[in-house]
Design a protein around this motif. Structure first.
Motif, PDB file in Angstrom:
ATOM      1  N   VAL A  36      30.549  -5.060  79.713  1.00  0.00           N
ATOM      2  CA  VAL A  36      29.305  -5.116  80.472  1.00  0.00           C
ATOM      3  C   VAL A  36      28.859  -6.569  80.523  1.00  0.00           C
ATOM      4  CG1 VAL A  36      26.893  -4.416  80.532  1.00  0.00           C
ATOM      5  CG2 VAL A  36      28.618  -2.814  79.745  1.00  0.00           C
ATOM      6  N   CYS A  37      28.617  -7.079  81.714  1.00  0.00           N
ATOM      7  CA  CYS A  37      28.160  -8.454  81.887  1.00  0.00           C
ATOM      8  C   CYS A  37      26.828  -8.447  82.617  1.00  0.00           C
ATOM      9  CB  CYS A  37      29.173  -9.264  82.686  1.00  0.00           C
ATOM     10  SG  CYS A  37      30.755  -9.396  81.861  1.00  0.00           S
ATOM     11  N   HIS A  38      25.916  -9.330  82.193  1.00  0.00           N
ATOM     12  CA  HIS A  38      24.595  -9.446  82.801  1.00  0.00           C
ATOM     13  C   HIS A  38      24.550 -10.678  83.687  1.00  0.00           C
ATOM     14  CE1 HIS A  38      23.898  -6.841  79.368  1.00  0.00           C
ATOM     15  NE2 HIS A  38      22.870  -6.379  80.031  1.00  0.00           N
ATOM     16  N   PHE A  39      24.315 -10.446  84.967  1.00  0.00           N
ATOM     17  CA  PHE A  39      24.216 -11.556  85.896  1.00  0.00           C
ATOM     18  C   PHE A  39      23.584 -11.048  87.177  1.00  0.00           C
ATOM     19  CE2 PHE A  39      25.600 -14.793  88.868  1.00  0.00           C
ATOM     20  CZ  PHE A  39      25.525 -15.930  88.103  1.00  0.00           C
ATOM     21  N   PRO A  40      22.705 -11.697  87.832  1.00  0.00           N
ATOM     22  CA  PRO A  40      22.369 -13.118  87.742  1.00  0.00           C
ATOM     23  C   PRO A  40      21.343 -13.458  86.658  1.00  0.00           C
ATOM     24  CG  PRO A  40      21.212 -12.144  89.593  1.00  0.00           C
ATOM     25  CD  PRO A  40      22.073 -11.067  88.997  1.00  0.00           C
ATOM     26  N   PHE A  98      25.284   4.170  72.204  1.00  0.00           N
ATOM     27  CA  PHE A  98      25.764   3.633  73.470  1.00  0.00           C
ATOM     28  C   PHE A  98      24.923   2.437  73.881  1.00  0.00           C
ATOM     29  CE2 PHE A  98      27.012   8.084  73.643  1.00  0.00           C
ATOM     30  CZ  PHE A  98      28.318   8.008  74.100  1.00  0.00           C
ATOM     31  N   SER A  99      25.559   1.477  74.509  1.00  0.00           N
ATOM     32  CA  SER A  99      24.855   0.371  75.142  1.00  0.00           C
ATOM     33  C   SER A  99      24.207   0.905  76.417  1.00  0.00           C
ATOM     34  CB  SER A  99      25.858  -0.736  75.474  1.00  0.00           C
ATOM     35  OG  SER A  99      25.428  -1.510  76.548  1.00  0.00           O
ATOM     36  N   VAL A 100      22.949   0.562  76.645  1.00  0.00           N
ATOM     37  CA  VAL A 100      22.255   1.042  77.845  1.00  0.00           C
ATOM     38  C   VAL A 100      22.954   0.521  79.097  1.00  0.00           C
ATOM     39  CG1 VAL A 100      20.076   1.020  79.112  1.00  0.00           C
ATOM     40  CG2 VAL A 100      20.058   1.290  76.635  1.00  0.00           C
ATOM     41  N   GLY A 101      23.363  -0.738  79.093  1.00  0.00           N
ATOM     42  CA  GLY A 101      24.068  -1.299  80.243  1.00  0.00           C
ATOM     43  C   GLY A 101      25.343  -0.544  80.550  1.00  0.00           C
ATOM     44  N   CYS A 102      26.062  -0.135  79.507  1.00  0.00           N
ATOM     45  CA  CYS A 102      27.296   0.629  79.684  1.00  0.00           C
ATOM     46  C   CYS A 102      26.999   2.001  80.289  1.00  0.00           C
ATOM     47  CB  CYS A 102      27.992   0.771  78.339  1.00  0.00           C
ATOM     48  SG  CYS A 102      29.631   1.470  78.439  1.00  0.00           S
ATOM     49  N   ASN A 133      18.772  -4.188  81.921  1.00  0.00           N
ATOM     50  CA  ASN A 133      19.927  -3.347  82.212  1.00  0.00           C
ATOM     51  C   ASN A 133      19.816  -2.638  83.556  1.00  0.00           C
ATOM     52  OD1 ASN A 133      21.670  -3.557  79.802  1.00  0.00           O
ATOM     53  ND2 ASN A 133      19.782  -2.934  78.793  1.00  0.00           N
ATOM     54  N   ARG A 134      19.085  -3.235  84.483  1.00  0.00           N
ATOM     55  CA  ARG A 134      19.001  -2.674  85.831  1.00  0.00           C
ATOM     56  C   ARG A 134      20.379  -2.771  86.491  1.00  0.00           C
ATOM     57  NH1 ARG A 134      13.408  -2.892  88.233  1.00  0.00           N
ATOM     58  NH2 ARG A 134      14.530  -2.871  90.201  1.00  0.00           N
ATOM     59  N   LEU A 135      20.655  -1.834  87.377  1.00  0.00           N
ATOM     60  CA  LEU A 135      21.955  -1.783  88.041  1.00  0.00           C
ATOM     61  C   LEU A 135      22.270  -3.076  88.786  1.00  0.00           C
ATOM     62  CD1 LEU A 135      24.483  -0.185  88.762  1.00  0.00           C
ATOM     63  CD2 LEU A 135      23.210   0.827  90.667  1.00  0.00           C
ATOM     64  N   ASP A 136      21.253  -3.727  89.356  1.00  0.00           N
ATOM     65  CA  ASP A 136      21.490  -4.965  90.100  1.00  0.00           C
ATOM     66  C   ASP A 136      21.713  -6.176  89.188  1.00  0.00           C
ATOM     67  OD1 ASP A 136      18.894  -5.232  89.185  1.00  0.00           O
ATOM     68  OD2 ASP A 136      17.988  -5.494  91.156  1.00  0.00           O
ATOM     69  N   ASN A 137      21.657  -5.973  87.860  1.00  0.00           N
ATOM     70  CA  ASN A 137      21.856  -7.074  86.924  1.00  0.00           C
ATOM     71  C   ASN A 137      23.066  -6.883  86.012  1.00  0.00           C
ATOM     72  OD1 ASN A 137      20.855  -9.624  85.806  1.00  0.00           O
ATOM     73  ND2 ASN A 137      20.481  -8.424  83.960  1.00  0.00           N
ATOM     74  N   VAL A 138      23.758  -5.764  86.121  1.00  0.00           N
ATOM     75  CA  VAL A 138      24.919  -5.519  85.259  1.00  0.00           C
ATOM     76  C   VAL A 138      26.163  -5.280  86.103  1.00  0.00           C
ATOM     77  CG1 VAL A 138      23.656  -4.676  83.241  1.00  0.00           C
ATOM     78  CG2 VAL A 138      24.303  -3.070  85.019  1.00  0.00           C
ATOM     79  N   ARG A 139      27.313  -5.603  85.528  1.00  0.00           N
ATOM     80  CA  ARG A 139      28.583  -5.378  86.222  1.00  0.00           C
ATOM     81  C   ARG A 139      29.696  -5.278  85.173  1.00  0.00           C
ATOM     82  NH1 ARG A 139      28.224 -11.015  86.129  1.00  0.00           N
ATOM     83  NH2 ARG A 139      30.192 -12.050  85.728  1.00  0.00           N
ATOM     84  N   TRP A 140      30.813  -4.670  85.571  1.00  0.00           N
ATOM     85  CA  TRP A 140      32.018  -4.696  84.734  1.00  0.00           C
ATOM     86  C   TRP A 140      32.718  -6.014  85.020  1.00  0.00           C
ATOM     87  CZ3 TRP A 140      31.474  -1.291  81.274  1.00  0.00           C
ATOM     88  CH2 TRP A 140      31.182   0.043  81.518  1.00  0.00           C
ATOM     89  N   ASP A 141      33.088  -6.737  83.990  1.00  0.00           N
ATOM     90  CA  ASP A 141      33.807  -7.987  84.176  1.00  0.00           C
ATOM     91  C   ASP A 141      34.522  -8.349  82.877  1.00  0.00           C
ATOM     92  OD1 ASP A 141      34.768 -10.235  85.488  1.00  0.00           O
ATOM     93  OD2 ASP A 141      32.805 -10.841  86.214  1.00  0.00           O
ATOM     94  N   THR A 142      35.367  -9.367  82.941  1.00  0.00           N
ATOM     95  CA  THR A 142      36.148  -9.778  81.771  1.00  0.00           C
ATOM     96  C   THR A 142      35.291 -10.601  80.816  1.00  0.00           C
ATOM     97  OG1 THR A 142      36.859 -11.812  82.848  1.00  0.00           O
ATOM     98  CG2 THR A 142      38.267  -9.857  83.132  1.00  0.00           C
TER      99      THR A 142
END
Length: 184
Positions: free
Chosen positions: A93-97, A73-77, A104-113
């Motif tokens: 899984v997208c990393h931003f900002p 598994f991806s840690v971010g996922c 892979n902190r929650l404030d740096n990952v999001r679901w996106d296209t």
């Protein structure tokens, strides 16, 4: 922000993931590796992630084991699934900002296209196009020169292709801005 732990979906009581992007195994009974009974794992152990290189960028991965079957598994996922919910259709899984794919902190990952993930790469300057592409045989200055020479009308595409040691279809794509679109 305080570290919060939540169970990994479908691995309740076996593994937990934190909002800091850390994965740990919980105390439990596991079958002995030689099939001779059951042993008790009494300690909480932090899992050591490993780097999986993909075509786009490296990601931290972990192997989780359930009923003797390991799964990667991806840690971010794992973080997003535990704290936000299951992956929506067509999302990654997208990393931003932060452009660091190991954060892979929650404030740096999001679901996106994927498209928005590529837009993030453009924003961060980490896109793999033009001179950054390891397969590139020409530079941005060469592209500008090719377009200028072709526009002046004095050079054929096949002559430019020979001059820069690339194919005629590649020259065609450069001249008609199908490739190297970012070069003005």
């Amino acid at each position: 922000m305080k570290e919060i732990w939540k169970p990994v979906m479908e691995y309740d009581g076996i593994y937990e993931v934190s909002n800091y992007g850390t994965v740990r195994s919980l105390p439990r009974k596991v079958p002995h590796r030689y099939g001779t009974g059951v042993r008790l794992m009494t300690k909480i152990k932090l899992l050591k992630p490993w780097e999986a290189r993909s075509k786009t960028s490296p990601r931290w991965m972990v192997s989780l084991c359930k009923d003797g079957k390991p799964c990667r598994f991806s840690v971010g996922c794992l973080v997003l699934t535990a704290f936000v919910g299951p992956r929506p259709l067509g999302m990654d899984v997208c990393h931003f900002p932060d452009k660091n794919t190991h954060n892979n902190r929650l404030d740096n990952v999001r679901w996106d296209t994927r498209k928005n993930n590529r837009n993030d790469c453009v924003f961060h300057g980490t896109q793999n196009w033009g001179e950054r592409n390891g397969q590139s045989k020409i530079t941005e200055e060469d592209v500008k020169t090719i377009r200028m020479l072709y526009k002046s009308g004095g050079h054929l595409m096949r002559d430019l292709a020979r001059r820069y040691s690339i194919s005629t279809p590649t020259i065609h794509a450069i001249v008609h801005r199908r490739t190297w679109k970012h070069v003005n």
